[in-house]
Scaffold this motif. Structure first.
Motif, PDB file in Angstrom:
ATOM      1  N   UNK A 258       2.054  -9.075  -3.282  1.00 20.50           N
ATOM      2  CA  UNK A 258       1.346  -7.808  -3.501  1.00 20.50           C
ATOM      3  C   UNK A 258      -0.048  -8.066  -4.057  1.00 20.50           C
TER       4      UNK A 258
ATOM      5  N   UNK B 259      -3.547  -7.197  -2.444  1.00 19.05           N
ATOM      6  CA  UNK B 259      -4.521  -6.371  -3.173  1.00 19.05           C
ATOM      7  C   UNK B 259      -5.875  -7.061  -3.230  1.00 19.05           C
TER       8      UNK B 259
ATOM      9  N   UNK C 175      10.786  -3.036  -2.877  1.00 20.32           N
ATOM     10  CA  UNK C 175      10.115  -1.740  -2.930  1.00 20.32           C
ATOM     11  C   UNK C 175       8.606  -1.940  -2.937  1.00 20.32           C
ATOM     12  N   UNK C 176       8.186  -2.909  -3.725  1.00 20.70           N
ATOM     13  CA  UNK C 176       6.757  -3.074  -3.948  1.00 20.70           C
ATOM     14  C   UNK C 176       6.018  -3.345  -2.641  1.00 20.70           C
TER      15      UNK C 176
ATOM     16  N   UNK D 180       6.302  -0.359  -0.086  1.00 22.43           N
ATOM     17  CA  UNK D 180       5.463   0.784  -0.466  1.00 22.43           C
ATOM     18  C   UNK D 180       3.983   0.450  -0.308  1.00 22.43           C
ATOM     19  N   UNK D 181       3.621  -0.778  -0.644  1.00 27.97           N
ATOM     20  CA  UNK D 181       2.209  -1.160  -0.576  1.00 27.97           C
ATOM     21  C   UNK D 181       1.712  -1.094   0.860  1.00 27.97           C
TER      22      UNK D 181
ATOM     23  N   UNK E  66       1.421   2.471   1.981  1.00 29.25           N
ATOM     24  CA  UNK E  66       0.233   3.106   1.400  1.00 29.25           C
ATOM     25  C   UNK E  66      -1.019   2.749   2.195  1.00 29.25           C
TER      26      UNK E  66
ATOM     27  N   UNK F 167      -0.978   4.725   5.318  1.00 29.41           N
ATOM     28  CA  UNK F 167      -1.292   6.128   5.056  1.00 29.41           C
ATOM     29  C   UNK F 167      -2.790   6.307   4.852  1.00 29.41           C
ATOM     30  N   UNK F 168      -3.382   5.397   4.112  1.00 30.33           N
ATOM     31  CA  UNK F 168      -4.824   5.492   3.909  1.00 30.33           C
ATOM     32  C   UNK F 168      -5.588   5.390   5.216  1.00 30.33           C
TER      33      UNK F 168
ATOM     34  N   UNK G  60       9.796   8.823  -2.180  1.00 30.06           N
ATOM     35  CA  UNK G  60       8.452   8.350  -1.853  1.00 30.06           C
ATOM     36  C   UNK G  60       8.114   8.733  -0.405  1.00 30.06           C
TER      37      UNK G  60
END
Lengths: 560, 560
Positions: free
Chosen positions: B286, B290, B316-317, B320-321, B324, B327-328, B414
């Protein structure tokens, strides 16, 4: 006042700490050693004003007066203390005095003594150490002269009654008393003895078991110690725990007393003893009052709480408890007056504390000035080291002041809520308007008032205005967090965002984090991703140390 | 497969724990000792499928193939591993292979070797242990034969370029390389040497300092260990911390690299090394992603997260990352598909776990039955002790199951929130309607849906219906507390009281206390004293151990 150097030292210690028990003992000793009779008397009076529950010292005072032939004063002391101070020693001293006075009083004298015994036993007969008084009482009955079979019969009945009363009580010498009683009955008649003793035996057995338990429970209790305001030392805490164990035991009714009034009296007696020793522990008084209330002894509860308030006018617990009783009894004026008085008391304390702080600072500054003038460099060094000390203390005092303001505000909130319940929202609003102008108020009053408007009068608009009004005086991040939380919870998200935007940069970063987190959590959970990302980006700019990637994800994962 | 007793034992261990590294090493050794060539090859393949980042074992595998003259297979292994596995050993083995193959290849051969060196250094040249490759590279350049001054000049330039590249890198032998470079320049011309060395010296000094720091930071890192899913042992935690220190150091840019791309490459290289060893730590992936995102390397970030999801599909991390990022980038379909796949994965896991629990229980019951039939009393004893064990384990499994359900529900929440943001509340409601029927859902989905209705679509009525719907499936006191809190906060006190009254007696007393306290707090703060007293009385009847007087006062005082 005694004029000796030693007494001056003692007075200095007492001026510094009014509960320096060692100094008080020294004062009494010094008065005895070098004082006049009047000075010694004065020392006793001062001592007993400070420690009015010390039966031992009341008894010493009586003894002192009797030694000086002042029976009038001795009797006055008995009158002041006997009923208030539940002391076996003191009652013993009283009984000895009455017996001496009536030694040659014939039958009339005997009746007076018997009456005194009865009174003593009524007050103190339940005490575990009252067994000696009971023995004396029975011996006194037995020693009565009789001149007829009828009188002899009467004496026998009185003796039996006395025995039967005491063998039901867990006094420490209950086993010896039972043997005496056994001998007494067997001395009268082997036949009836068997029957009577069989009847009484279960009662005695219960009392004997209880006496053994009571002995263990009482062992740690320092009943003779002079009560002082607690400093929450380990020793004090363990005393408190030991008393609690003892009271719980009494409340479990180990004697299985059938008569409700008698049962109540015994537990109430235990509480009275506890209140004498744990004089400065509000919860003991509060529990005694609660116990009285549970048994519908409302007046007694009120008296207990009034006494407690006299002793501890700063106690929130006993003040609130009494106000609650008044409110339940619709004694609105009494409740209101009590709250007002309590608030005044707290307010005065804060003012006094501020004064003393100001004085201290002035004194320090004066000293600093002087030091600087006298010897330059060395003085500056001294001043520096004093500064550190003075500042250290000032910090502590500031914390203490913050605590006091918080306490004052709590009391104001409780009063405001009471007024709303008892006199309606309009009067409550007046209380709020008046109180909020006090210099001692913290932001919590505004939170409480706003939520009262929201929850009780359903006036969200007024609630909002109250929060807004508070913002003029308080920029504490905790207050802003409460306000923001309110706006979020009431779905007022435009105002929530507006509040956040106009306050977040005014707060010091190290204290704004809760506000940030609240707003970020809300934004991440319920707003659009771009909003969330934007708030997140600003948050990470404000707290770069947390810059380990997406806060949104971290919040989600933490929530898991 | 190897047919030996020893290999059967090894296979049994691996069946029990696929990350039993010792057993894996034993498997390789056993294959070497008793296996055929093909069996040994097979053992390598299995090993490297489990531990694909172990450069050491890839190098051993190559060596094995070369020993058996299978250059075709050796080259295939290089092709599979070199670019993926950042291993100095492996690259050294490759370079040796290329050099050997081109020993007699004349100029063409030299060019191939040089190219191989360049590729190796491109991949691995930043490694602190790559200094040997650099030395070999320089030596190889120096050894080149020249036939003209021009060629000699070119060789000199190439040598100088290579030296200048490496003395800027904190390889462990950078000091020796600097001395070589110094000798090289001085060997050419004392005059220019002075100038050139003065120019390069600051760069070298920085690299030397960094190399010393890097040596210290690297000391605790066990780079050679085989990566296994963490068991969160102290050893693992301290490895993680040591890697974090190392990564933080790299991110602090100790070499002060001016070129942004080069700076990025170096830090990215550090992350790649970390991901190899800490293969099963989602937060490392992650953070690498990032870091890539922060430098707008979006595709790279996506690739990192995709790899992480392949390795840890339950994380999960990383799931979800990645969602995200999608989605962005408005890749709604990709995000949706990812969430669905993740939920399916979690759902399958729960189903599998339930199956295995059922099987275990069946096995236990069968055993119990058998035991009972065979030897009565003794069997019962055995069964009893197994029962305890089985129950103990079942408890643990139930906790594990609860945790998994909670995780599944979190993922569903989520996703639902994502769908609302990306496709609107109506589609989000469909997701809720579908998901709530899953047997793996906990009450949290209902809370999230209700609050989403309240906060996002401002539909308090729907929110209420969602809470009410949840109540049909969930009577968990925590759920009721959430529902009650919602009703109180939205000022719906009639429904709040109604909810309290119809649920409070259905809850086991030991778990209802939070609901009690919430309702009691609210009643004490905002309702009439009679109400408050009534609720207090019922509370004290439900929890007599707390019967120490007025709860109202205790709440007030605690609040203070």
């Amino acid at each position: 006042m005694l004029g000796t150097e030693r007494s001056a030292q003692i007075e200095a210690r007492l001026a510094k700490d009014a509960y320096d028990t060692e100094a008080w003992q020294m004062l009494l000793a010094e008065a005895q050693n070098v004082g006049t009779e009047e000075q010694h008397r004065d020392a006793f009076d001062r001592f007993l004003e400070q420690f009015p529950t010390s039966g031992r010292h009341w008894a010493l005072y009586v003894e002192f007066e009797l030694r000086h032939g002042r029976t009038d004063l001795a009797e006055a002391i008995f009158a002041r203390s006997l009923r208030e101070v539940l002391s076996v020693d003191l009652w013993k001293s009283y009984l000895a005095y009455v017996q001496r006075n009536n030694e040659h009083g014939g039958n009339e004298g005997r009746q007076i003594v018997l009456k005194a015994f009865e009174t003593a036993l009524q007050y103190i007969g339940m005490d575990k150490d009252a067994g000696g008084i009971w023995s004396d009482y029975i011996a006194f009955i037995k020693a009565g002269e009789t001149s007829s079979t009828y009188e002899e019969q009467q004496k026998m009945d009185a003796t039996r009654r006395a025995y039967r009363r005491v063998i039901a009580i867990p006094v420490m010498n209950v086993e010896a008393l039972w043997r005496d009683y056994d001998a007494f009955e067997n001395g009268l008649s082997r036949m009836t003895a068997k029957k009577f003793l069989a009847e009484q035996s279960p009662i005695y057995m219960t009392a004997r078991t209880a006496a053994r338990e009571l002995k263990q429970l009482s062992e740690p209790l320092q009943r003779g110690s002079l009560p002082c305001p607690p400093r929450w030392s380990d020793k004090e805490m363990s005393q408190l725990a030991a008393w609690r164990r003892y009271l719980d035991w009494e409340k479990s009714d180990p004697l299985k007393i059938e008569d409700a009034a008698a049962r109540y009296a015994r537990i109430s007696f235990a509480y009275k003893q506890a209140m004498m020793v744990l004089r400065f522990y509000p919860e003991v008084w509060f529990q005694a009052a609660s116990f009285a209330l549970e048994h519908s002894r409302n007046e007694e509860a009120i008296q207990i709480l009034k006494s407690a308030i006299d002793i501890m006018p700063h106690s929130f617990l006993v003040n609130f408890a009494l106000a609650e009783i008044y409110e339940e009894r619709k004694q609105v004026a009494e409740a209101r007056a009590l709250y007002e008085k309590f608030l005044d008391q707290l307010s005065d304390d804060i003012a006094k504390m501020n004064e003393s702080m100001t004085a201290e600072i002035a004194a320090f500054e004066a000293q600093h000035q002087r030091g600087g003038n006298i010897d330059g460099g060395g003085g500056a060094d001294m001043a520096t080291s004093s500064t550190t000390d003075a500042f250290g203390e000032t910090d502590g005092e500031e914390r203490e002041e913050a605590r006091r303001l918080r306490g004052y505000t709590l009391a104001a909130i409780v009063m405001m809520r009471f007024v709303r319940r008892a006199e309606g929202i309009k009067v409550a609003r007046q209380v709020f308007s008046r109180t909020r102008k006090s210099p001692h108020i913290t932001y919590h009053l505004f939170v409480a008032s706003a939520l009262m408007e929201y929850y009780c009068s359903k006036e969200a608009a007024i609630a909002g205005r109250v929060f807004e009004l508070g913002l003029k005086s308080f920029s504490d991040p905790d207050y802003i967090r409460e306000y923001l939380d309110y706006l979020i919870r009431t779905n007022d998200n435009n105002n929530a965002r507006a509040l956040f935007e106009r306050t977040i940069n005014m707060m010091p970063a190290d204290r704004a984090q809760d506000v940030w987190r609240l707003f970020l959590d809300y934004t991440c959970d319920y707003e659009e991703l771009t909003n969330a990302k934007e708030v997140e980006k600003r948050y990470l700019a404000a707290y770069p140390q947390g810059k380990q990637g997406s806060m949104i994800l971290i919040i989600i994962i933490n929530g898991y």
